[in-house]
Enzyme design. Structure first.
Site, mmCIF file in Angstrom:
data_model
loop_
_atom_site.group_PDB
_atom_site.id
_atom_site.type_symbol
_atom_site.label_atom_id
_atom_site.label_comp_id
_atom_site.label_asym_id
_atom_site.label_seq_id
_atom_site.Cartn_x
_atom_site.Cartn_y
_atom_site.Cartn_z
ATOM 1 N N LYS A 279 0.847 -1.316 0.028
ATOM 2 C CA LYS A 279 -0.247 -0.036 -0.038
ATOM 3 C C LYS A 279 0.889 1.067 0.162
ATOM 4 O O LYS A 279 2.206 1.091 0.213
ATOM 5 C CB LYS A 279 -0.927 0.058 1.177
ATOM 6 C CG LYS A 279 -0.085 0.120 2.487
ATOM 7 C CD LYS A 279 -1.041 -0.101 3.703
ATOM 8 C CE LYS A 279 -0.330 -0.246 5.150
ATOM 9 N NZ LYS A 279 -0.857 -0.175 6.292
ATOM 10 N N TYR B 21 9.398 8.107 16.225
ATOM 11 C CA TYR B 21 9.626 7.945 14.727
ATOM 12 C C TYR B 21 10.837 8.836 14.182
ATOM 13 O O TYR B 21 11.398 8.408 13.640
ATOM 14 C CB TYR B 21 8.155 8.472 14.280
ATOM 15 C CG TYR B 21 8.264 8.404 12.698
ATOM 16 C CD1 TYR B 21 8.323 7.306 11.998
ATOM 17 C CD2 TYR B 21 8.367 9.618 12.140
ATOM 18 C CE1 TYR B 21 8.184 7.606 10.492
ATOM 19 C CE2 TYR B 21 8.343 9.647 10.944
ATOM 20 C CZ TYR B 21 8.484 8.366 9.837
ATOM 21 O OH TYR B 21 8.335 8.399 8.440
#
Length: 243
Positions: free
Chosen positions: A14, A166
């Protein structure tokens, strides 16, 4: 070794990963679609094949040693070599990552995927990469991994929310990439980081302003660099990203 160009893209079912696979396939590459989820992987392969891409599924969990070893064996059996490895798979761990309150397990989980997963996959398929006459490795990073941008005067508006798992994971990834560059110097393997920009994917709740296809442009360019192209760089569409 056949003459067909080959690639493996992780997290390719995806978003940006899918568009990287589609873009490389449109250029004539036989593309391994690396993904954990079987149904999503199969759906992506079907879509790619319907679009004329020579694609095949690669069951791949970048956090699992056995899964990565099995994926390397599958790719070796299927295509025998890799001209391009695109380490795209990544997670955020969520965006509410204040350093004073973060759960340390969140950081561990993000680093396991975003950094150790890249090392795990790269090392497993490196023998296949070495068989290519023009091998390329692309690690999909992010502008939020740029220490320069994170520490600049406009950091509050240009580097997104505080994300102590992150953002540093991408800085870590950039540093690891440079270590591969040093070790692989002189081998002809070009290793670079790509920043896709702020792309609308489920990674950010589709808040991004760029399409996945736009985000895939720089990784595709780096995966198809000509011989003598740059290595050890950090790039986005507009040019070089500061470390």
């Amino acid at each position: 070794m056949g003459t067909t160009k080959t690639a493996l893209v992780t997290g390719a079912n995806k978003g940006i990963g899918y568009e990287i696979a589609a873009g490389l396939g449109a250029l004539g590459y036989c593309v391994g679609v690396g993904a954990r989820d079987r149904s999503r992987r199969d759906e992506a392969v079907t879509r790619l094949r319907d679009a004329g891409v020579d694609a095949f599924g690669v069951p791949l969990d970048v956090t699992d040693d056995d899964s990565v070893a099995a994926a390397a064996d599958l790719v070796a059996e299927r295509v025998g070599h890799l001209d391009a490895l695109v380490n795209n798979a990544g997670i955020t761990g969520g965006w509410a990552q204040q350093p004073t309150t973060v759960d340390l397990d969140v950081i561990r989980t993000v680093v396991e995927t975003n950094v150790l997963g890249v090392v795990r996959v790269t090392n497993a398929v490196l023998p296949l990469v070495r068989r290519s006459p023009s091998p390329r490795i692309v690690n999909v990073s992010s502008g939020v991994g740029s220490l320069t941008r994170q520490s600049g005067p406009d950091r509050e508006t240009t580097t997104g929310p505080i994300a102590v798992a992150y953002s540093p994971s991408k800085t870590f990834l950039n540093a690891v990439t440079l270590q591969y560059v040093r070790e692989l110097a002189g081998t002809g393997i070009l290793v670079n980081c790509a920043c896709p920009g702020y792309v609308a994917t489920d990674l950010n709740g589709f808040r991004g302003v760029r399409t996945p296809a736009e985000g895939a442009a720089t990784p595709i360019r780096l995966a198809t660099l000509p011989d003598g192209g740059p290595t050890g760089g950090f790039f986005e569409d507009a040019g070089v990203v500061p470390w």
